[in-house]
Design an enzyme around this catalytic site. Structure first.
Site, PDB file in Angstrom:
ATOM      1  N   LEU A  27      19.380  70.926 -50.578  1.00 29.50           N
ATOM      2  CA  LEU A  27      21.313  71.022 -50.640  1.00 29.50           C
ATOM      3  C   LEU A  27      21.370  71.759 -48.467  1.00 29.50           C
ATOM      4  CD1 LEU A  27      22.639  71.228 -53.575  1.00 29.50           C
ATOM      5  CD2 LEU A  27      23.146  70.099 -52.872  1.00 29.50           C
ATOM      6  N   GLY A  82      26.576  71.362 -45.389  1.00 28.93           N
ATOM      7  CA  GLY A  82      27.425  69.924 -45.614  1.00 28.93           C
ATOM      8  C   GLY A  82      28.147  69.690 -46.637  1.00 28.93           C
ATOM      9  N   HIS A  83      27.009  69.825 -47.472  1.00 31.27           N
ATOM     10  CA  HIS A  83      27.122  70.133 -49.202  1.00 31.27           C
ATOM     11  C   HIS A  83      27.757  71.239 -49.736  1.00 31.27           C
ATOM     12  CE1 HIS A  83      23.297  67.762 -48.821  1.00 31.27           C
ATOM     13  NE2 HIS A  83      24.312  66.967 -49.198  1.00 31.27           N
TER      14      HIS A  83
HETATM   15  P1  AMP Z   1      23.558  62.981 -50.099  1.00 35.17           P
HETATM   16  O1  AMP Z   1      23.124  63.817 -50.963  1.00 35.17           O
HETATM   17  O2  AMP Z   1      22.947  63.236 -48.624  1.00 35.17           O
HETATM   18  O3  AMP Z   1      23.657  61.278 -50.358  1.00 35.17           O
HETATM   19  O4  AMP Z   1      25.201  63.449 -49.578  1.00 35.17           O
HETATM   20  C1  AMP Z   1      26.029  63.562 -50.864  1.00 35.17           C
HETATM   21  C2  AMP Z   1      26.833  64.444 -50.297  1.00 35.17           C
HETATM   22  O5  AMP Z   1      27.194  64.546 -49.479  1.00 35.17           O
HETATM   23  C3  AMP Z   1      27.674  62.995 -49.543  1.00 35.17           C
HETATM   24  O6  AMP Z   1      29.114  62.714 -50.260  1.00 35.17           O
HETATM   25  C4  AMP Z   1      27.707  63.022 -47.683  1.00 35.17           C
HETATM   26  O7  AMP Z   1      28.503  62.221 -47.219  1.00 35.17           O
HETATM   27  C5  AMP Z   1      28.005  64.740 -48.291  1.00 35.17           C
HETATM   28  N1  AMP Z   1      27.639  65.826 -46.737  1.00 35.17           N
HETATM   29  C6  AMP Z   1      26.500  65.153 -46.102  1.00 35.17           C
HETATM   30  N2  AMP Z   1      26.545  65.596 -44.974  1.00 35.17           N
HETATM   31  C7  AMP Z   1      27.023  66.422 -44.739  1.00 35.17           C
HETATM   32  C8  AMP Z   1      27.251  67.234 -43.710  1.00 35.17           C
HETATM   33  N3  AMP Z   1      26.699  66.872 -42.712  1.00 35.17           N
HETATM   34  N4  AMP Z   1      29.010  67.470 -43.596  1.00 35.17           N
HETATM   35  C9  AMP Z   1      29.713  67.009 -44.629  1.00 35.17           C
HETATM   36  N5  AMP Z   1      29.371  66.376 -46.463  1.00 35.17           N
HETATM   37  C10 AMP Z   1      28.080  65.495 -45.687  1.00 35.17           C
END
Ligand code: AMP
Length: 282
Positions: free
Chosen positions: A33, A36-37
């Site tokens: 995490l 962004g998360h």
């Molecule tokens: P992931 O763990 O990469 O599958 O992402 C989980 C959630 O976090 C997804 O909805 C992604 O689009 C979101 N996410 C990942 N990176 C970012 C970021 N830099 N800014 C905003 N949301 C993000």
């Protein structure tokens, strides 16, 4: 924060919360995490009484030869971040909890899944749609929050929820970036220091293309080609750089107003994606 591994326990807790008339927000992730998360978590907390975050590195969304086994798994640190963020429940199912050994159902969101990231990552969006549908069925939240960082994924999920009448409100949050403009991503940890210095150029290419579109300087294919060459010159191996209609991701025409530019490019072995959404007034 409660850490729960079983579907049965999640369902029991959600039942209790429902009896108390609590609303539930959900943030699905694959862990490792970053801010962004956490921005998604904050948004979920604004709109719901209780928030569940899941961490599940979903095997079905990785194409053969991709980084499923090496994907960064940092559960201890993730747990601390979520505790600090006052998340109510962390759901960490294992593979066997989510997928039956003989499971044979897949969700295909056709028309949105085949192109761009779907073209190079065979089965990727089918894996994403299937796991998100399963997680929504397990948690049954009022709202679920996704990042615009994965723009095509967001559109796939919105379409699936609409088409299958899944009773959840899908919310989205802007891409969280470092000061250099690089979109935060778990995969950024694969970059060498030199590649980290080059990586923000991907966002710069999006900004320059947006500027060219708003100034009506060139036709869209010319802008796309120009930015692909520029990325190549900077050391990227670009996969696509496309100007699309934001709603259905069809290739944009000059009179379309709601636009998104989507790009994916490799830097060494690391595949980066980014996008920029904006309105072009005509
Ligand atoms: P992931 O763990 O990469 O599958 O992402 C989980 C959630 O976090 C997804 O909805 C992604 O689009 C979101 N996410 C990942 N990176 C970012 C970021 N830099 N800014 C905003 N949301 C993000």
């Amino acid at each position: 924060m409660q850490v729960i591994q079983s579907i049965e326990q999640i369902r029991q807790l959600v039942r209790q919360w429902r009896q108390l008339e609590k609303t539930i927000g959900f943030v699905p992730t694959m862990g490792n995490l970053h801010q962004g998360h956490l921005s998604l978590v904050e948004e979920a907390q604004k709109c719901a009484d209780k928030v569940i975050v899941s961490i599940f590195v979903n095997p079905t969304q990785f194409a053969p030869g991709e980084d499923f086994t090496s994907y960064p798994r940092t559960l201890q640190e993730d747990q601390e971040k979520l505790e600090n963020a006052q998340v109510d429940v962390l759901f960490v199912p294992d593979r066997e909890e989510i997928y039956f050994p003989d499971e044979s159902t897949r969700i295909n969101v056709s028309g949105l899944s085949e192109q761009y990231c779907g073209a190079s990552r065979t089965g990727h969006f089918s894996g994403v749609a299937t796991v998100v549908c399963k997680l929504l069925n397990i948690v049954q939240p009022d709202s679920a929050v996704f990042g615009q960082k994965d723009f095509q994924q967001l559109r796939v999920i919105q379409r699936m929820v609409r088409d299958l009448n899944i009773p959840v409100k899908i919310k989205s949050m802007p891409t969280f970036r470092g000061l250099d403009g690089l979109a935060m991503s778990s995969r950024n940890s694969y970059l060498t220091p030199e590649q980290k210095a080059t990586a923000p150029e991907l966002y710069q290419a999006l900004l320059d293309a947006k500027e060219a579109i708003l100034a009506c300087r060139q036709g869209y294919p010319e802008i796309e080609h120009q930015q692909i060459s520029r990325l190549r010159c900077s050391g990227f191996d670009p996969e696509y750089f496309v100007i699309c209609r934001s709603l259905d991701l069809h290739s944009a025409k000059s009179d379309d107003t709601d636009l998104v530019i989507l790009t994916a490019a490799k830097l060494g072995k690391t595949r980066l994606i980014d996008n920029i959404e904006f309105i072009k007034k005509i």
